[in-house]
Design an enzyme around this catalytic site. Sequence first.
Site, PDB file in Angstrom:
ATOM      1  N   HIS A   1      43.183  33.028  32.897  1.00 38.95           N
ATOM      2  CA  HIS A   1      41.800  32.594  32.659  1.00 38.95           C
ATOM      3  C   HIS A   1      41.715  32.066  31.235  1.00 38.95           C
ATOM      4  O   HIS A   1      41.880  32.826  30.287  1.00 38.95           O
ATOM      5  CB  HIS A   1      40.822  33.754  32.870  1.00 38.95           C
ATOM      6  CG  HIS A   1      40.805  34.264  34.284  1.00 38.95           C
ATOM      7  ND1 HIS A   1      39.975  33.736  35.244  1.00 38.95           N
ATOM      8  CD2 HIS A   1      41.540  35.219  34.897  1.00 38.95           C
ATOM      9  CE1 HIS A   1      40.191  34.368  36.404  1.00 38.95           C
ATOM     10  NE2 HIS A   1      41.137  35.269  36.218  1.00 38.95           N
ATOM     11  N   LEU A   2      41.475  30.760  31.107  1.00 35.36           N
ATOM     12  CA  LEU A   2      41.393  30.157  29.770  1.00 35.36           C
ATOM     13  C   LEU A   2      39.952  29.991  29.305  1.00 35.36           C
ATOM     14  O   LEU A   2      39.703  29.624  28.158  1.00 35.36           O
ATOM     15  CB  LEU A   2      42.121  28.809  29.744  1.00 35.36           C
ATOM     16  CG  LEU A   2      43.655  28.878  29.918  1.00 35.36           C
ATOM     17  CD1 LEU A   2      44.265  27.480  29.897  1.00 35.36           C
ATOM     18  CD2 LEU A   2      44.290  29.759  28.849  1.00 35.36           C
TER      19      LEU A   2
ATOM     20  N   ASN B   1      37.148  29.813  37.542  1.00 36.48           N
ATOM     21  CA  ASN B   1      35.828  30.436  37.322  1.00 36.48           C
ATOM     22  C   ASN B   1      35.315  30.226  35.895  1.00 36.48           C
ATOM     23  O   ASN B   1      35.022  31.155  35.162  1.00 36.48           O
ATOM     24  CB  ASN B   1      35.854  31.926  37.688  1.00 36.48           C
ATOM     25  CG  ASN B   1      36.800  32.746  36.833  1.00 36.48           C
ATOM     26  OD1 ASN B   1      37.724  32.208  36.228  1.00 36.48           O
ATOM     27  ND2 ASN B   1      36.573  34.043  36.775  1.00 36.48           N
TER      28      ASN B   1
ATOM     29  N   HIS C   1      47.156  39.256  42.430  1.00 39.97           N
ATOM     30  CA  HIS C   1      47.112  40.643  41.934  1.00 39.97           C
ATOM     31  C   HIS C   1      47.078  41.734  43.001  1.00 39.97           C
ATOM     32  O   HIS C   1      46.152  42.522  43.058  1.00 39.97           O
ATOM     33  CB  HIS C   1      45.941  40.827  40.965  1.00 39.97           C
ATOM     34  CG  HIS C   1      44.618  40.218  41.358  1.00 39.97           C
ATOM     35  ND1 HIS C   1      44.034  40.400  42.594  1.00 39.97           N
ATOM     36  CD2 HIS C   1      43.777  39.417  40.660  1.00 39.97           C
ATOM     37  CE1 HIS C   1      42.896  39.747  42.635  1.00 39.97           C
ATOM     38  NE2 HIS C   1      42.717  39.135  41.483  1.00 39.97           N
TER      39      HIS C   1
ATOM     40  N   ASP D   1      47.075  37.403  35.186  1.00 36.17           N
ATOM     41  CA  ASP D   1      45.619  37.587  35.295  1.00 36.17           C
ATOM     42  C   ASP D   1      45.014  37.845  33.912  1.00 36.17           C
ATOM     43  O   ASP D   1      44.115  38.663  33.746  1.00 36.17           O
ATOM     44  CB  ASP D   1      45.233  38.688  36.283  1.00 36.17           C
ATOM     45  CG  ASP D   1      43.764  38.600  36.703  1.00 36.17           C
ATOM     46  OD1 ASP D   1      43.074  37.624  36.310  1.00 36.17           O
ATOM     47  OD2 ASP D   1      43.301  39.504  37.415  1.00 36.17           O
TER      48      ASP D   1
ATOM     49  N   PHE E   1      35.017  43.059  33.994  1.00 33.40           N
ATOM     50  CA  PHE E   1      36.347  43.379  34.516  1.00 33.40           C
ATOM     51  C   PHE E   1      37.371  42.463  33.836  1.00 33.40           C
ATOM     52  O   PHE E   1      37.147  41.255  33.731  1.00 33.40           O
ATOM     53  CB  PHE E   1      36.407  43.077  36.014  1.00 33.40           C
ATOM     54  CG  PHE E   1      35.590  43.997  36.887  1.00 33.40           C
ATOM     55  CD1 PHE E   1      36.119  45.210  37.327  1.00 33.40           C
ATOM     56  CD2 PHE E   1      34.313  43.639  37.300  1.00 33.40           C
ATOM     57  CE1 PHE E   1      35.392  46.048  38.164  1.00 33.40           C
ATOM     58  CE2 PHE E   1      33.571  44.471  38.132  1.00 33.40           C
ATOM     59  CZ  PHE E   1      34.108  45.682  38.568  1.00 33.40           C
ATOM     60  N   GLY E   2      38.515  43.023  33.432  1.00 37.20           N
ATOM     61  CA  GLY E   2      39.599  42.139  32.992  1.00 37.20           C
ATOM     62  C   GLY E   2      40.317  42.610  31.742  1.00 37.20           C
ATOM     63  O   GLY E   2      39.767  43.337  30.917  1.00 37.20           O
TER      64      GLY E   2
HETATM   65 ZN   LIG Z   1      41.006  38.205  40.763  1.00 36.04          ZN
HETATM   66 ZN   LIG Z   2      41.891  36.510  37.767  1.00 31.07          ZN
END
Ligand SMILES: [Zn+2]
Ligand SMILES: [Zn+2]
Length: 433
Positions: free
Chosen positions: A59-60, A91, A231, A304, A322-323
Site C-alpha cells: 500500500h503506497l 485502495n 495474506h 501487505d 488495521f495494518g
Molecule cells: Zn487485505
Molecule cells: Zn493489503
Amino acid sequence: MTSYLIQNASLLGEKTSDLAISSGVFVDPSSLDPSRDDVTTIDASGLIALPGLVDLHTHLRQPGMDHAETVLSGSKAAAAGGFTCVHAMANTAPVADSVGITDLVHRLGREAGYVEVRPIGAVTKGLEGSELAGIGGMANGEAQVRVFSDDGHCVSDSLVMRRALEYVSTFGGVIAQHAQDPRLTEGAQINEGALSSSLGLAGWPAVAEEAIIARDILLAEYTGARLHICHLSTKGSVEIVRQAKARGAKVTAEATPHHLLLTEELTAGYDPIFKVNPPLRTNEDVLAVRQGVADGTIDIVATDHAPHPTEAKDCAFDEAAFGMLGLEVAINVVQKALVDTGLLTWADVARVLSKTPAEIGGVEGYEQPFALGAPAHLALHDPTGEKLATMRYSKSQNNPYREITLPGSMRYTFYRGVATVIDAEVVPLGAPS
Ligand SMILES: [Zn+2]
Ligand SMILES: [Zn+2]
C-alpha cells in the site's frame, strides 16, 4: 553510468562468484576492468546475492493519503528492503478503479526511480463490491495492469466475483482476493477464540477467511480463471489451498511476514500496533503457514505493507486502523521465520520473494537470477548479526517489530543497474521528497 564489479558474493547462498553490472544489465565480470574510473568495486564477501525482490502486495497510499506514505517514500522503503518492484494496491483516494489513476501511480513510480511500481486495479468501482471497475481500460493503459484487487475489502458477492474472474481470464489477468466474509466479521478486531473473549474484543473467525477461499477456488475452477489469495493466515486456509492444488486448480497464495512470525498474544495489551486484517492468529496457525510456504502450498511472501499515520494507531483498539509496515523488514522476518528455522534455503527465498511474485504479476526480467544481458535487479543481504527493527524510510511508524530483534541487514540494492542502496543507506536519486 557507473559500472559495478561485485566480488565474492554468495549467489543464492550457494556458490561464491563475482557479478558485474554495466549499462543497466548483468555482464560477464571478466569484461570489466576494475582499474577504470567508471567501475566501482564492491567487496561482497559474506553477502548473499539475491535477485531484486518483488512485492505483490504493497500500500503506497498515493493518491489521497500522502501523509501516511507516497509513491516516493514507499519506493525508498522498498529499496531499503531489497525490493526492485512493488505492486501498489488500489485502495487509494480516489480508488484506482480507472486507467487515469493506475497510469498516474505508474508514472509516479517511474519518476521516483527506486523500484518498478506496478499498479493494481480495483475489481469493483469505488471498492464497493457491486459494479465492475474499468478493468479493460486499466489493462490496456500505459501501466498494463494485470493484477486486480479490492484489497481492504472482500469481493463478497459471488456473481461479481465470477464475472471478474471471467473478464480477467480473457487477457491473462489475475484477481487477488482479500478473503473475508463481511457478515462473519462485522466489528471484528482480533482473532476469534479464547483471547478475544477474555479481552472483550469482537472476534474475526478463521472460517470467515476459509469460506471465501473455498468459494473462490470453486469459482476459479469453474471459470478456468487465475485466482490469487492475499495474506492467507489460518491453518484451515493452508489445507484448503493444498487440496485445491492437488486437484490442479489455478490458484496461488501469499503469506505476509507478520503472519509468519507474530501471534495473537501480542494483542493482549490492547496495543493497536498489533491490529491487522486478517488478524494475528495462533501459534498453530503460524506454524501451518510456515509449513505451507515450505512445501509450496503458499507460493509467495508478500508484505501487505500498510502505512498509517500515528493518529490512526494512537487511539482505542477498536477505533484504530488495521495494518502494519513490512517493506523494510520482510527479508529479515523471512530469514528468522523460514531460513534460520531450516524451512527455506536462500534459493527458495529468491523464488518466493522474486521469481514467483513476478510471474503472478506478469513482470518481466525476473525469470533467471543474474542472467547475462538481463536487467540488473540485485539485492545483497548480510545474514549475520541481529538488531531491533527500525523503519527509516516509510513516512509512517506502525512497526510491530519494534521490540523484536531480527537477523540480517540489506547492504546493497540495484534496480536496472542503478545502486538504490549502498551500505544499507538509500541513495538520493534526485527526485524531490
Ligand atoms: Zn487485505
Ligand atoms: Zn493489503
